[in-house]
Design a protein around this motif. Structure first.
Motif, PDB file in Angstrom:
ATOM      1  N   GLY A 130       0.813  -1.200   0.000  1.00 18.70           N
ATOM      2  CA  GLY A 130       0.000   0.000   0.000  1.00 18.70           C
ATOM      3  C   GLY A 130       0.846   1.248   0.000  1.00 18.70           C
ATOM      4  N   LEU A 131       0.175   2.366   0.284  1.00 21.46           N
ATOM      5  CA  LEU A 131       0.829   3.663   0.330  1.00 21.46           C
ATOM      6  C   LEU A 131       0.993   4.086   1.782  1.00 21.46           C
ATOM      7  CD1 LEU A 131       1.782   6.329  -1.008  1.00 21.46           C
ATOM      8  CD2 LEU A 131      -0.628   7.043  -1.014  1.00 21.46           C
ATOM      9  N   VAL A 132       2.180   4.500   2.144  1.00 22.33           N
ATOM     10  CA  VAL A 132       2.458   4.911   3.518  1.00 22.33           C
ATOM     11  C   VAL A 132       3.427   6.088   3.494  1.00 22.33           C
ATOM     12  CG1 VAL A 132       4.372   3.276   3.784  1.00 22.33           C
ATOM     13  CG2 VAL A 132       3.114   4.040   5.811  1.00 22.33           C
ATOM     14  N   GLN A 133       3.344   6.914   4.500  1.00 25.21           N
ATOM     15  CA  GLN A 133       4.275   8.031   4.602  1.00 25.21           C
ATOM     16  C   GLN A 133       5.619   7.570   5.147  1.00 25.21           C
ATOM     17  OE1 GLN A 133       2.319  11.084   6.952  1.00 25.21           O
ATOM     18  NE2 GLN A 133       1.518  12.068   5.116  1.00 25.21           N
TER      19      GLN A 133
ATOM     20  N   PRO B 152      11.407   6.547   1.479  1.00 23.34           N
ATOM     21  CA  PRO B 152      10.982   6.601   0.069  1.00 23.34           C
ATOM     22  C   PRO B 152      11.742   5.602  -0.815  1.00 23.34           C
ATOM     23  CG  PRO B 152      11.118   8.806   0.951  1.00 23.34           C
ATOM     24  CD  PRO B 152      11.656   7.892   2.018  1.00 23.34           C
TER      25      PRO B 152
ATOM     26  N   THR C 164      10.342   2.139  -1.741  1.00 25.64           N
ATOM     27  CA  THR C 164       9.277   2.008  -2.730  1.00 25.64           C
ATOM     28  C   THR C 164       9.671   0.997  -3.802  1.00 25.64           C
ATOM     29  OG1 THR C 164       8.448   4.248  -2.392  1.00 25.64           O
ATOM     30  CG2 THR C 164       7.959   3.214  -4.514  1.00 25.64           C
TER      31      THR C 164
ATOM     32  N   GLN D 274       2.647  -3.995  -4.377  1.00 22.43           N
ATOM     33  CA  GLN D 274       3.277  -2.681  -4.476  1.00 22.43           C
ATOM     34  C   GLN D 274       3.353  -2.009  -3.105  1.00 22.43           C
ATOM     35  OE1 GLN D 274       4.469  -0.866  -7.347  1.00 22.43           O
ATOM     36  NE2 GLN D 274       5.262   0.479  -5.733  1.00 22.43           N
ATOM     37  N   VAL D 275       4.535  -1.491  -2.804  1.00 32.00           N
ATOM     38  CA  VAL D 275       4.743  -0.681  -1.604  1.00 32.00           C
ATOM     39  C   VAL D 275       5.229   0.688  -2.070  1.00 32.00           C
ATOM     40  CG1 VAL D 275       6.132  -0.360   0.467  1.00 32.00           C
ATOM     41  CG2 VAL D 275       5.225  -2.625  -0.093  1.00 32.00           C
ATOM     42  N   THR D 276       4.518   1.724  -1.678  1.00 33.11           N
ATOM     43  CA  THR D 276       4.894   3.085  -2.044  1.00 33.11           C
ATOM     44  C   THR D 276       5.046   3.908  -0.775  1.00 33.11           C
ATOM     45  OG1 THR D 276       3.672   2.913  -4.121  1.00 33.11           O
ATOM     46  CG2 THR D 276       4.283   5.123  -3.384  1.00 33.11           C
ATOM     47  N   VAL D 277       6.210   4.514  -0.615  1.00 33.04           N
ATOM     48  CA  VAL D 277       6.499   5.322   0.558  1.00 33.04           C
ATOM     49  C   VAL D 277       6.653   6.768   0.104  1.00 33.04           C
ATOM     50  CG1 VAL D 277       7.987   5.651   2.557  1.00 33.04           C
ATOM     51  CG2 VAL D 277       7.685   3.359   1.587  1.00 33.04           C
ATOM     52  N   SER D 278       5.777   7.619   0.598  1.00 30.92           N
ATOM     53  CA  SER D 278       5.819   9.027   0.205  1.00 30.92           C
ATOM     54  C   SER D 278       6.672   9.821   1.185  1.00 30.92           C
ATOM     55  CB  SER D 278       4.405   9.599   0.160  1.00 30.92           C
ATOM     56  OG  SER D 278       3.822   9.557   1.441  1.00 30.92           O
ATOM     57  N   SER D 279       7.311  10.853   0.666  1.00 31.49           N
ATOM     58  CA  SER D 279       8.198  11.679   1.514  1.00 31.49           C
ATOM     59  C   SER D 279       7.445  12.846   2.133  1.00 31.49           C
ATOM     60  CB  SER D 279       9.352  12.209   0.669  1.00 31.49           C
ATOM     61  OG  SER D 279       8.860  12.939  -0.428  1.00 31.49           O
TER      62      SER D 279
END
Length: 122
Positions: free
Chosen positions: A10-13, A88, A91, A117-122
């Motif tokens: 997933g999407l995580v900060q 980040p 990702t 999918q792993v997405t790490v947002s900055s």
């Protein structure tokens, strides 16, 4: 044949956590080790961690050591990757794999999941 299904991406900060799961089915007794690999866009697939089904022996890539923990539940035939303090640069699409050899080389694994999918947002 061994079938592997990953979940939990997933999407995580940045600084957050995710736990990936890999459920194995089929002839799982034919594999000794479960590994996690990842592949970022435009980059080669890289090793993340592996764990032995029996004694639970583990090994980590330097880039994730101290932040990621691999574990397994033999009864559920499931392997987990707990990812903490995500960055980040973590990702990527994360894949689990099953094999016989204790190796960090992807070619040493016989079966692969479809990836999550792993997405790490900055």
């Amino acid at each position: 044949q061994v079938q592997l299904v990953e979940s939990g991406g997933g999407l995580v900060q940045a600084g957050g956590s995710l736990r990936l799961s890999c459920a194995a089915s089929g002839r799982t007794f034919s594999s000794n080790v479960m590994g996690w690999f990842r592949q970022a866009p435009g980059k080669e697939r890289e090793f993340v961690a592996y764990i032995a089904w029996s004694a639970g022996r583990t090994y980590y890539a330097d880039s994730v050591k101290g932040r990621f923990t691999i574990s397994r539940d033999n009864a559920k035939k499931t392997v987990y990757l707990q990812m903490n303090t995500l960055k980040p640069e973590d990702t990527a699409v994360y894949y689990c794999a099953a094999g016989v050899l204790f190796t960090t080389t992807g070619g040493g694994y016989d079966y692969w999941g479809q990836g999550t999918q792993v997405t790490v947002s900055s």
